[in-house]
Design a protein around this motif. Structure first.
Motif, PDB file in Angstrom:
ATOM      1  N   UNK A   1       0.827  -1.213   0.000  1.00  0.00           N
ATOM      2  CA  UNK A   1       0.000   0.000   0.000  1.00  0.00           C
ATOM      3  C   UNK A   1       0.858   1.258   0.000  1.00  0.00           C
ATOM      4  N   UNK A   2       2.111   1.118   0.392  1.00  0.00           N
ATOM      5  CA  UNK A   2       3.038   2.242   0.391  1.00  0.00           C
ATOM      6  C   UNK A   2       4.126   1.976  -0.649  1.00  0.00           C
ATOM      7  N   UNK A   3       4.067   2.646  -1.797  1.00  0.00           N
ATOM      8  CA  UNK A   3       5.092   2.418  -2.821  1.00  0.00           C
ATOM      9  C   UNK A   3       6.513   2.632  -2.293  1.00  0.00           C
ATOM     10  N   UNK A   4       6.711   3.602  -1.421  1.00  0.00           N
ATOM     11  CA  UNK A   4       8.043   3.859  -0.880  1.00  0.00           C
ATOM     12  C   UNK A   4       8.523   2.697  -0.006  1.00  0.00           C
ATOM     13  N   UNK A   5       7.633   2.187   0.845  1.00  0.00           N
ATOM     14  CA  UNK A   5       7.995   1.061   1.708  1.00  0.00           C
ATOM     15  C   UNK A   5       8.246  -0.197   0.871  1.00  0.00           C
ATOM     16  N   UNK A   6       7.424  -0.409  -0.149  1.00  0.00           N
ATOM     17  CA  UNK A   6       7.593  -1.578  -1.001  1.00  0.00           C
ATOM     18  C   UNK A   6       8.914  -1.499  -1.754  1.00  0.00           C
ATOM     19  N   UNK A   7       9.245  -0.322  -2.258  1.00  0.00           N
ATOM     20  CA  UNK A   7      10.505  -0.146  -2.973  1.00  0.00           C
ATOM     21  C   UNK A   7      11.690  -0.401  -2.037  1.00  0.00           C
ATOM     22  N   UNK A   8      11.610   0.124  -0.827  1.00  0.00           N
ATOM     23  CA  UNK A   8      12.680  -0.065   0.146  1.00  0.00           C
ATOM     24  C   UNK A   8      12.831  -1.545   0.492  1.00  0.00           C
ATOM     25  N   UNK A   9      11.718  -2.250   0.681  1.00  0.00           N
ATOM     26  CA  UNK A   9      11.753  -3.670   0.982  1.00  0.00           C
ATOM     27  C   UNK A   9      12.407  -4.436  -0.170  1.00  0.00           C
ATOM     28  N   UNK A  10      11.970  -4.143  -1.388  1.00  0.00           N
ATOM     29  CA  UNK A  10      12.485  -4.824  -2.573  1.00  0.00           C
ATOM     30  C   UNK A  10      13.991  -4.598  -2.714  1.00  0.00           C
ATOM     31  N   UNK A  11      14.413  -3.361  -2.543  1.00  0.00           N
ATOM     32  CA  UNK A  11      15.841  -3.040  -2.657  1.00  0.00           C
ATOM     33  C   UNK A  11      16.660  -3.731  -1.570  1.00  0.00           C
ATOM     34  N   UNK A  12      16.112  -3.819  -0.360  1.00  0.00           N
ATOM     35  CA  UNK A  12      16.816  -4.499   0.732  1.00  0.00           C
ATOM     36  C   UNK A  12      16.968  -5.989   0.422  1.00  0.00           C
ATOM     37  N   UNK A  13      15.937  -6.601  -0.113  1.00  0.00           N
ATOM     38  CA  UNK A  13      16.002  -8.022  -0.469  1.00  0.00           C
ATOM     39  C   UNK A  13      16.975  -8.250  -1.616  1.00  0.00           C
ATOM     40  N   UNK A  14      17.006  -7.329  -2.548  1.00  0.00           N
ATOM     41  CA  UNK A  14      17.939  -7.440  -3.667  1.00  0.00           C
ATOM     42  C   UNK A  14      19.378  -7.342  -3.159  1.00  0.00           C
ATOM     43  N   UNK A  15      19.637  -6.419  -2.241  1.00  0.00           N
ATOM     44  CA  UNK A  15      20.980  -6.301  -1.648  1.00  0.00           C
ATOM     45  C   UNK A  15      21.336  -7.574  -0.871  1.00  0.00           C
ATOM     46  N   UNK A  16      20.369  -8.110  -0.141  1.00  0.00           N
ATOM     47  CA  UNK A  16      20.598  -9.354   0.601  1.00  0.00           C
ATOM     48  C   UNK A  16      20.975 -10.476  -0.376  1.00  0.00           C
ATOM     49  N   UNK A  17      20.254 -10.580  -1.485  1.00  0.00           N
ATOM     50  CA  UNK A  17      20.555 -11.590  -2.501  1.00  0.00           C
ATOM     51  C   UNK A  17      21.982 -11.429  -3.008  1.00  0.00           C
ATOM     52  N   UNK A  18      22.357 -10.199  -3.282  1.00  0.00           N
ATOM     53  CA  UNK A  18      23.681  -9.932  -3.845  1.00  0.00           C
ATOM     54  C   UNK A  18      24.812 -10.281  -2.892  1.00  0.00           C
ATOM     55  N   UNK A  19      24.539 -10.275  -1.594  1.00  0.00           N
ATOM     56  CA  UNK A  19      25.584 -10.597  -0.618  1.00  0.00           C
ATOM     57  C   UNK A  19      25.659 -12.102  -0.306  1.00  0.00           C
ATOM     58  N   UNK A  20      24.719 -12.876  -0.812  1.00  0.00           N
ATOM     59  CA  UNK A  20      24.732 -14.316  -0.566  1.00  0.00           C
ATOM     60  C   UNK A  20      25.891 -14.976  -1.294  1.00  0.00           C
ATOM     61  N   UNK A  21      26.405 -16.063  -0.734  1.00  0.00           N
ATOM     62  CA  UNK A  21      27.491 -16.774  -1.426  1.00  0.00           C
ATOM     63  C   UNK A  21      26.949 -17.491  -2.668  1.00  0.00           C
ATOM     64  N   UNK A  22      27.780 -17.556  -3.684  1.00  0.00           N
ATOM     65  CA  UNK A  22      27.445 -18.300  -4.895  1.00  0.00           C
ATOM     66  C   UNK A  22      27.666 -19.791  -4.649  1.00  0.00           C
ATOM     67  N   UNK A  23      26.889 -20.608  -5.323  1.00  0.00           N
ATOM     68  CA  UNK A  23      27.117 -22.055  -5.292  1.00  0.00           C
ATOM     69  C   UNK A  23      26.693 -22.626  -6.635  1.00  0.00           C
ATOM     70  N   UNK A  24      27.135 -23.813  -6.886  1.00  0.00           N
ATOM     71  CA  UNK A  24      26.817 -24.468  -8.166  1.00  0.00           C
ATOM     72  C   UNK A  24      25.452 -25.072  -8.147  1.00  0.00           C
TER      73      UNK A  24
END
Length: 80
Positions: free
Chosen positions: A57-80
């Motif tokens: 319901x809050x575009x700003x909160x949703x964007x912040x959540x999405x960006x935080x999850x994307x950053x979390x994904x990017x910091x995860x270790x790679x695996x095969x």
């Protein structure tokens, strides 16, 4: 290389693991899983979806959540 996130990490209700090379792919896998759980009427997932709909319901909160999850994904270790 692939990375893994769970349904719960993405705001869901279970520990189902999704593996993908990009965050967009992870998001799509999560969306597909959410749709399946919605169709099954899974109570825990429906509750999680309700919480996410409040966030949306809050575009700003949703964007912040999405960006935080994307950053979390990017910091995860790679695996095969």
């Amino acid at each position: 290389m692939m990375k893994t996130m769970t349904c719960r990490q993405l705001g869901g209700a279970c520990d189902k693991a999704f593996q993908a090379a990009t965050f967009d792919e992870i998001a799509q896998l999560s969306k597909t899983h959410g749709t399946e759980m919605f169709k099954k009427g899974d109570a825990a997932h429906l509750e999680a979806m309700q919480a996410m709909s409040e966030l949306m319901k809050s575009p700003d909160k949703m964007k912040a959540w999405f960006e935080a999850k994307k950053r979390e994904f990017e910091t995860l270790p790679d695996h095969l």
